[in-house]
Design an enzyme around this catalytic site. Sequence first.
Site, PDB file in Angstrom:
ATOM      1  N   LEU A 140       0.859  -1.269  -0.145  1.00 28.80           N
ATOM      2  CA  LEU A 140       0.154   0.109  -0.035  1.00 28.80           C
ATOM      3  C   LEU A 140       0.952   0.997  -0.043  1.00 28.80           C
ATOM      4  CD1 LEU A 140      -2.809  -0.829   2.745  1.00 28.80           C
ATOM      5  CD2 LEU A 140      -2.885  -1.102   0.156  1.00 28.80           C
ATOM      6  N   ASP A 141       0.407   2.137  -0.809  1.00 25.14           N
ATOM      7  CA  ASP A 141       1.215   3.493  -0.559  1.00 25.14           C
ATOM      8  C   ASP A 141       1.301   3.947   0.831  1.00 25.14           C
ATOM      9  OD1 ASP A 141       1.661   3.455  -3.441  1.00 25.14           O
ATOM     10  OD2 ASP A 141       0.086   4.640  -3.839  1.00 25.14           O
ATOM     11  N   ARG A 142       2.290   4.771   0.842  1.00 24.54           N
ATOM     12  CA  ARG A 142       2.508   5.435   2.318  1.00 24.54           C
ATOM     13  C   ARG A 142       1.402   6.088   2.779  1.00 24.54           C
ATOM     14  NH1 ARG A 142       6.420  10.468   2.523  1.00 24.54           N
ATOM     15  NH2 ARG A 142       4.715  11.073   1.467  1.00 24.54           N
TER      16      ARG A 142
END
Length: 341
Positions: free
Chosen positions: A133-135
């Site tokens: 998952l993106d930050r």
Amino acid sequence: MSRFVVPDEQDGQRLDVVVAGLLDVSRSRAAARLAAGDVTLAGRPAGKQQRVRAGQTVEVRAAAPAAAPPAPPPLPPVRYQDAHLLVVAKPAGMVVHPGHGRPHGTLVDALRGAGVPLAAVGGDERPGIVHRLDRDTSGLLVVAKTDAAHAGLVSALKRRQVARRYLAVVQGVPPNRRGRVEAPLARAPGDRTRFAVRADGKPAVTRYVVLDDVAAGGSGQHVAALACALETGRTHQIRVHLAALGHPILADTTYRGSATLAERLGVSRIALHAGRLAFVHPITGVEVAVDEPLPDDLAALRDRLGLRIPTGWWEAIDHGAAGATAVTDATDTADAEEGPS
């Protein structure tokens, strides 16, 4: 301090070669110690290319102790766990694994710090990591504890047998209440940290359903809550596809999101949440389905805007007619998660 007298057999050798042998390090590391002034030859500082003479004394100052890595972050909430895998609820702001510019403070650090066994697949930096998952995306992520579980989960992802459902709040309202975005993705020209719809990209498909839309705080602009499903798992896929439709996710300034609107609405991170994860367990064959409520910041945004988001919102994407299909042009739109690592 280490002291070394140059023997006859090293007479005439370069100092960096001698120091590398003395310390059992690479020549580049020895050169770095010389450049830092940590080495003297016959009592004087010397350069790496200086030649030594038999009988001269080489002194090397003790290296400064390496700084201890910071303490690992706390383990995010664990929503499912057994001997083979676990599902965690990653908070927004946490990077999944170490990478350029982020060597510490990652989910991998948190898992190791908590003593969670991790599959060796992925190497030292990505042990057990199956997808990312993106930050700034919150929500559910599955991690493999064993190599067998990792192999089974990766295979299921490739066969599109892992259901990943996301809640996104976007600028404007898509004209089709239910749609399918089919547009290939590749890295954006001139910026390898971003992605774009490109004819030479990898196939990518995202489905969405508009759950509700409202006027955005007197601005005259509407925002909408969308349930999204990944049919493929390309990096930044949902973000790029929605931006290419002309409806970027709130606060996603990387992909056309308005910083002004985000500030007005009090949104400090990308309004994207992985709220549903379902798959057949790769070892036991039992179905695993995990749901994650909206985190506090997105729940507060929902309440401020008056968005009606049903508790089981992901069901909207799994039921009903296929609806309209929205296919973006396969052109270079560099200004247009989530995916597996």
